[in-house]
Scaffold this active site. Structure first.
Site, mmCIF file in Angstrom:
data_model
loop_
_atom_site.group_PDB
_atom_site.id
_atom_site.type_symbol
_atom_site.label_atom_id
_atom_site.label_comp_id
_atom_site.label_asym_id
_atom_site.label_seq_id
_atom_site.Cartn_x
_atom_site.Cartn_y
_atom_site.Cartn_z
ATOM 1 N N TYR A 79 0.848 -1.191 0.000
ATOM 2 C CA TYR A 79 0.000 0.000 0.000
ATOM 3 C C TYR A 79 0.886 1.244 0.000
ATOM 4 C CZ TYR A 79 -3.463 3.439 1.518
ATOM 5 O OH TYR A 79 -4.279 4.532 1.605
ATOM 6 N N ASP A 120 9.162 2.847 0.227
ATOM 7 C CA ASP A 120 8.111 3.520 0.967
ATOM 8 C C ASP A 120 8.296 3.150 2.439
ATOM 9 O OD1 ASP A 120 5.781 4.211 2.283
ATOM 10 O OD2 ASP A 120 4.490 3.794 0.565
ATOM 11 N N LYS A 138 3.296 9.529 8.222
ATOM 12 C CA LYS A 138 3.037 9.761 9.642
ATOM 13 C C LYS A 138 4.220 9.451 10.558
ATOM 14 C CE LYS A 138 0.722 5.433 8.915
ATOM 15 N NZ LYS A 138 -0.525 4.942 8.389
#
Ligand code: HOZ
Length: 406
Positions: free
Chosen positions: A143, A216, A244
């Site tokens: 994701y 990522d 985050k």
């Protein structure tokens, strides 16, 4: 009793799609009513009815120091008193950028943004500009936020299977690919670890075929160790995206990499990307306070050993119960898969028994343990989790997962 959560959810569904602002929170895959959270402290969260839970969601990863950490709260309060947003440069963003660069191998320049989605979207654009190519390769089950290119299959988005280097090479051979983007540890199909040589193999293939490698690190950055997955696995990507994880609980993101690539970003180069809240002073203060705390190696020793204790304990419990299940873990990130013996790519992870996970989730929730409301998310341990928390969790899991549970 969760009457207040039920009442809030009834109001919420009338005015927000599914009653939430991010899908997994709606409890759809486990059933029931989502808990509305009122406050949190350390390893504990408290819902709108005053129920207390040991929290293993940790805001989906970024709370490495736990909820309401004093240093982060002080930094945020001080920053907020000076003004919430200026839309102009501040010292705080310079300091956080310097800190990220000092932690992350190979990152020479960074650009702050507001979320992981934005970081990935911008990094893909940059990779396309740098290589002059359009296609990207991503992995099934990984994701990378909700921008179009990483949610679709087809067009310029080519899909490979996680841990399958040969499949990646096939795609690289056939097409001119701008970049390969990967979660170095996949943590959105449950937790799936890279096999030995997978990440270094990707690096090698990208080099051979002239594509950029993007890690990522929204989940792994600064959590696996100071230098994230790049340091942990000894593989430097060309570009790295953060979300985050650099905000200590505030909404933030960033992407970074080698200077020659990053200098293509506007205003030093032609790749336009902008944002009023990028480098927001309150978010920067939170991120800096968290990264400064992470200079202390003891934090990693603690979260990793708590991760090991929880994962080994859960493995032993499911083994003794005779259930088919497995636990994947790295450091302070883990996942208990029901119904399968191993998960090393999306296809194998998807075979997990989601019904059994839902029963486990609700059983544990009733006992005051808050795991993610989906089989395909992760357990995140923070520095605030104590041995006592883990023992309490394991005792409750042992009570729940007995021969009758299956
Ligand atoms: N991307 C997060 C789950 N992997 C979103 C969760 C949330 O905040 O609801």
């Amino acid at each position: 009793m969760i009457d207040n959560s039920i009442a809030l959810f009834e109001r919420a569904v009338k005015i927000m799609p599914g009653g939430v602002n991010s899908p997994v929170r709606a409890f759809k895959s486990v059933g029931g009513t989502p808990l509305f959270i009122d406050r949190a402290e350390g390893s504990r969260i408290y819902d709108a009815d005053g129920n207390e839970y040991i929290d293993y969601v940790s805001s989906w990863g970024p709370l490495i120091l736990g909820h309401n950490n004093a240093a982060i709260c002080d930094a945020v309060t001080r920053a907020a008193k000076n003004g919430m947003s200026f839309g102009a440069p501040t010292e705080a963003e310079v300091k956080l950028a310097e800190k990220i660069i000092s932690f992350a191998p190979g990152v020479e320049m960074v650009r702050m943004v507001n979320s992981g989605t934005e970081a990935v979207m911008s990094a893909l654009r940059l990779a396309r500009a740098y290589t002059g190519r359009q296609k990207i390769i991503k992995f099934e089950g990984c994701y990378h936020g909700h921008s179009d290119s990483v949610l679709v299959e087809g067009g310029d988005t080519l899909i490979a299977s996680y841990n399958d280097l040969a499949g990646v090479e096939e795609l690289l051979k056939k097409k001119d690919v701008a970049c390969v983007i990967v979660e170095p540890v996949a943590a959105n199909m449950g937790v799936v670890l890279p096999k030995e040589g997978f990440l270094s193999g990707l690096k090698e293939l990208c080099k051979v075929y002239g594509a950029l490698l993007i890690f990522d690190e929204v989940i792994t950055g600064f959590r696996l160790c100071k230098g994230g997955a790049q340091e942990y696995y000894g593989v430097c990507a060309d570009l790295v995206t953060y979300g985050k994880i650099i905000g200590g609980g505030m909404p933030v993101g960033a992407y970074g990499g080698r200077k020659e690539i990053m200098e293509l970003v506007a205003p030093s180069g032609p790749v336009y990307q902008a944002g009023t809240l990028s480098g927001n002073p309150v978010a920067m203060a939170a991120g800096l306070a968290q990264l400064e705390a992470l200079e202390n190696r003891d934090i990693y020793n603690h979260i990793n050993s708590m991760g090991e204790k929880l994962a080994c304990g859960l493995s032993a419990i499911v083994k003794n119960s005779g259930l088919k299940a497995c636990v994947n873990r790295i450091g302070s990130i883990a996942c208990l898969f029901f119904g399968i013996e191993s998960a090393d790519d999306y296809k194998s992870a998807k075979k997990a028994d989601t019904g059994q996970y839902a029963r486990y989730f609700h059983g544990m929730l009733n006992e005051g343990i808050y795991f993610a409301p989906s089989q395909f998310e992760a357990v995140f341990i923070s520095h605030a989790h104590t041995e006592k928390d883990i023992d309490e969790t394991l005792n409750k899991a042992e009570y729940l997962i007995n021969p009758r549970f299956a």
